[in-house]
Write an enzyme that holds these catalytic residues in place. Structure first.
Site, PDB file in Angstrom:
ATOM      1  N   ASP A  80       6.172   4.654   9.027  1.00 56.15           N
ATOM      2  CA  ASP A  80       7.205   5.634   9.631  1.00 56.15           C
ATOM      3  C   ASP A  80       6.706   7.082   9.565  1.00 56.15           C
ATOM      4  O   ASP A  80       6.795   7.932   8.857  1.00 56.15           O
ATOM      5  CB  ASP A  80       8.437   5.555   8.744  1.00 56.15           C
ATOM      6  CG  ASP A  80       9.758   6.322   9.234  1.00 56.15           C
ATOM      7  OD1 ASP A  80       9.667   6.645  10.479  1.00 56.15           O
ATOM      8  OD2 ASP A  80      10.669   6.702   8.305  1.00 56.15           O
ATOM      9  N   LEU A  81       5.875   7.396  10.687  1.00 59.89           N
ATOM     10  CA  LEU A  81       5.104   8.630  10.950  1.00 59.89           C
ATOM     11  C   LEU A  81       5.917   9.537  11.727  1.00 59.89           C
ATOM     12  O   LEU A  81       5.535  10.888  11.828  1.00 59.89           O
ATOM     13  CB  LEU A  81       3.759   8.367  11.174  1.00 59.89           C
ATOM     14  CG  LEU A  81       2.778   7.802  10.305  1.00 59.89           C
ATOM     15  CD1 LEU A  81       1.450   7.729  10.519  1.00 59.89           C
ATOM     16  CD2 LEU A  81       3.092   8.242   8.821  1.00 59.89           C
ATOM     17  N   LYS A  82       7.134   9.095  12.505  1.00 63.36           N
ATOM     18  CA  LYS A  82       7.822   9.777  13.596  1.00 63.36           C
ATOM     19  C   LYS A  82       6.730  10.686  14.434  1.00 63.36           C
ATOM     20  O   LYS A  82       6.942  11.872  14.186  1.00 63.36           O
ATOM     21  CB  LYS A  82       8.591  10.556  12.650  1.00 63.36           C
ATOM     22  CG  LYS A  82       9.812   9.549  12.124  1.00 63.36           C
ATOM     23  CD  LYS A  82      10.961  10.574  11.685  1.00 63.36           C
ATOM     24  CE  LYS A  82      11.953   9.634  10.640  1.00 63.36           C
ATOM     25  NZ  LYS A  82      11.553   8.969   9.366  1.00 63.36           N
ATOM     26  N   ASP A 123       3.883  14.858  19.281  1.00 64.86           N
ATOM     27  CA  ASP A 123       2.654  15.768  19.544  1.00 64.86           C
ATOM     28  C   ASP A 123       2.265  15.711  20.935  1.00 64.86           C
ATOM     29  O   ASP A 123       2.893  14.943  21.591  1.00 64.86           O
ATOM     30  CB  ASP A 123       1.361  15.445  18.500  1.00 64.86           C
ATOM     31  CG  ASP A 123       0.593  16.687  17.877  1.00 64.86           C
ATOM     32  OD1 ASP A 123       0.445  17.562  18.937  1.00 64.86           O
ATOM     33  OD2 ASP A 123       0.407  16.710  16.872  1.00 64.86           O
ATOM     34  N   ILE A 124       1.111  16.358  21.385  1.00 67.83           N
ATOM     35  CA  ILE A 124       0.545  16.312  22.576  1.00 67.83           C
ATOM     36  C   ILE A 124       0.068  14.762  23.044  1.00 67.83           C
ATOM     37  O   ILE A 124      -0.153  13.938  22.071  1.00 67.83           O
ATOM     38  CB  ILE A 124      -0.564  17.189  22.811  1.00 67.83           C
ATOM     39  CG1 ILE A 124      -1.674  17.027  22.007  1.00 67.83           C
ATOM     40  CG2 ILE A 124       0.086  18.561  22.859  1.00 67.83           C
ATOM     41  CD1 ILE A 124      -2.999  17.792  22.532  1.00 67.83           C
ATOM     42  N   ARG A 145      23.952   0.826   2.376  1.00 65.50           N
ATOM     43  CA  ARG A 145      24.540   1.029   1.075  1.00 65.50           C
ATOM     44  C   ARG A 145      25.306  -0.283   0.733  1.00 65.50           C
ATOM     45  O   ARG A 145      26.029  -0.802   1.643  1.00 65.50           O
ATOM     46  CB  ARG A 145      25.367   2.042   0.820  1.00 65.50           C
ATOM     47  CG  ARG A 145      24.626   3.611   0.972  1.00 65.50           C
ATOM     48  CD  ARG A 145      23.630   3.557  -0.350  1.00 65.50           C
ATOM     49  NE  ARG A 145      22.826   4.931  -0.083  1.00 65.50           N
ATOM     50  CZ  ARG A 145      21.821   5.222   0.198  1.00 65.50           C
ATOM     51  NH1 ARG A 145      21.132   4.421   1.170  1.00 65.50           N
ATOM     52  NH2 ARG A 145      21.168   6.324   0.187  1.00 65.50           N
ATOM     53  N   GLY A 205      16.181   1.524   0.793  1.00 66.43           N
ATOM     54  CA  GLY A 205      15.334   2.337  -0.128  1.00 66.43           C
ATOM     55  C   GLY A 205      16.156   2.273  -1.554  1.00 66.43           C
ATOM     56  O   GLY A 205      16.000   1.259  -2.473  1.00 66.43           O
ATOM     57  N   ARG A 206      16.770   3.436  -1.788  1.00 67.48           N
ATOM     58  CA  ARG A 206      17.628   3.480  -2.992  1.00 67.48           C
ATOM     59  C   ARG A 206      18.420   2.358  -3.434  1.00 67.48           C
ATOM     60  O   ARG A 206      18.404   1.902  -4.544  1.00 67.48           O
ATOM     61  CB  ARG A 206      18.158   4.912  -2.880  1.00 67.48           C
ATOM     62  CG  ARG A 206      17.361   6.178  -3.059  1.00 67.48           C
ATOM     63  CD  ARG A 206      17.900   7.222  -2.839  1.00 67.48           C
ATOM     64  NE  ARG A 206      18.076   7.396  -1.349  1.00 67.48           N
ATOM     65  CZ  ARG A 206      18.335   8.584  -0.747  1.00 67.48           C
ATOM     66  NH1 ARG A 206      18.664   9.702  -1.447  1.00 67.48           N
ATOM     67  NH2 ARG A 206      18.583   8.552   0.581  1.00 67.48           N
ATOM     68  N   ASP A 230       9.805   4.852  -0.580  1.00 67.82           N
ATOM     69  CA  ASP A 230       9.691   6.290  -0.633  1.00 67.82           C
ATOM     70  C   ASP A 230       9.172   6.819  -1.983  1.00 67.82           C
ATOM     71  O   ASP A 230      10.015   7.119  -3.075  1.00 67.82           O
ATOM     72  CB  ASP A 230      11.250   6.844  -0.343  1.00 67.82           C
ATOM     73  CG  ASP A 230      11.544   6.807   1.001  1.00 67.82           C
ATOM     74  OD1 ASP A 230      10.757   6.730   1.826  1.00 67.82           O
ATOM     75  OD2 ASP A 230      12.840   6.168   1.339  1.00 67.82           O
TER      76      ASP A 230
HETATM   77  O1  C5P Z   1      17.034   5.295   0.323  1.00 65.60           O
HETATM   78  P1  C5P Z   1      17.787   4.957   1.443  1.00 65.60           P
HETATM   79  O2  C5P Z   1      18.147   3.716   1.862  1.00 65.60           O
HETATM   80  O3  C5P Z   1      18.839   6.190   2.117  1.00 65.60           O
HETATM   81  O4  C5P Z   1      16.192   5.586   2.443  1.00 65.60           O
HETATM   82  C1  C5P Z   1      16.399   5.367   3.963  1.00 65.60           C
HETATM   83  C2  C5P Z   1      15.069   5.471   4.407  1.00 65.60           C
HETATM   84  O5  C5P Z   1      15.182   5.479   5.848  1.00 65.60           O
HETATM   85  C3  C5P Z   1      14.146   6.688   4.013  1.00 65.60           C
HETATM   86  O6  C5P Z   1      12.877   6.187   3.938  1.00 65.60           O
HETATM   87  C4  C5P Z   1      14.465   7.569   5.187  1.00 65.60           C
HETATM   88  O7  C5P Z   1      13.137   8.084   5.526  1.00 65.60           O
HETATM   89  C5  C5P Z   1      14.658   6.387   6.452  1.00 65.60           C
HETATM   90  N1  C5P Z   1      15.397   7.189   7.559  1.00 65.60           N
HETATM   91  C6  C5P Z   1      16.793   7.590   7.498  1.00 65.60           C
HETATM   92  N2  C5P Z   1      17.337   7.707   8.495  1.00 65.60           N
HETATM   93  C7  C5P Z   1      16.757   7.800   9.590  1.00 65.60           C
HETATM   94  C8  C5P Z   1      15.654   7.404   9.969  1.00 65.60           C
HETATM   95  C9  C5P Z   1      14.793   6.932   8.853  1.00 65.60           C
HETATM   96  O8  C5P Z   1      17.235   7.457   6.282  1.00 65.60           O
HETATM   97  N3  C5P Z   1      17.671   8.277  10.758  1.00 65.60           N
END
Ligand code: C5P
Length: 215
Positions: free
Chosen positions: A60-62, A65-66, A167, A196-197, A11
């Site tokens: 992860d582009l989610k 669209d059409i 987490r 991520g974090r 991210d």
């Molecule tokens: O930093 P953290 O672990 O919270 O990041 C979670 C990642 O997962 C982010 O890239 C976020 O866009 C993605 N994500 C999410 N929840 C969802 C779908 C995707 O946190 N339901």
């Protein structure tokens, strides 16, 4: 050492920001997730570079669209080497089918429900997620992005379950509400988790305490 079933969420705007963590995590975790922020800033080169470095890439582009546009974007994502691509289940069934039928062999489609892990879950959202995932299954979407609270139920439908909102016990939740730990997510049935974090904050701990991950 077995590779841990984790996608590291990149991210940020530039792939370069992640050079050091990626070097450390090579061979330790399964793959990386490129999201909207990096893809809109750097374009396909971010995915191509990661593929050249041997990473599994989850784009992860989610898509929502059409049908024609979703289909074309799915083919493009496969062509640049993405291994996984997210698509909104709220897209029309025609769009989901078009993506499923036209996706290249190397690409797995992951359905996303509009219920996000940054929101607290209620029975209503849980039912919506279940319904969305049933639609995704009927259409032939390969896997789903599944919040922690829904993993057990979803296991009846899907093997390819990827769970964000992870987490360590010592971490802060940040903006996430529907969270669990890595080991619990895997125990409940997630095939992969997205972190991520938590990885960025605990890099040394994660590299040196591999026992916190389930094999
Ligand atoms: O930093 P953290 O672990 O919270 O990041 C979670 C990642 O997962 C982010 O890239 C976020 O866009 C993605 N994500 C999410 N929840 C969802 C779908 C995707 O946190 N339901």
């Amino acid at each position: 050492m077995s590779v841990k079933p984790i996608f590291f969420a990149l991210d940020g705007k530039e792939l370069n920001e992640f050079k050091k963590p990626l070097e450390k995590l090579k061979g330790v975790i399964y793959g990386v997730k490129v999201g909207l922020e990096m893809f809109t800033a750097e374009g396909p080169s971010s995915v191509e570079k990661l593929k050249n470095d041997g990473w599994k890439v989850f784009l992860d582009l989610k898509l929502h669209d059409i049908p024609h546009t979703v289909q074309a974007a799915t083919v493009s994502a496969g062509n640049i080497g993405a291994d996984y691509l997210t698509i909104h289940i709220a897209s029309e069934k025609e769009a989901l089918s078009a993506a499923t039928q036209s996706k290249p062999k190397n690409l797995q489609l992951l359905g996303v429900s509009s219920a996000l892990t940054s929101k607290a879950f209620s029975d209503t959202t849980s039912k919506k997620v279940e319904n969305d995932f049933m639609i995704a299954k009927q259409i032939g979407i390969d896997g789903v992005i599944c919040p922690a609270s829904e993993i057990v139920k979803t296991k009846k439908l899907y093997d390819l379950i990827i769970t964000p909102g992870i987490r360590l016990k010592t971490d802060s939740n940040d903006d996430q509400k529907n969270i669990t730990t890595p080991a619990k997510a895997i125990d409940m049935g997630a095939k992969y988790i997205v972190m991520g974090r938590s990885i960025r904050k605990n890099m040394n701990y994660i590299i040196n305490h591999l026992d916190i991950w389930k094999n």
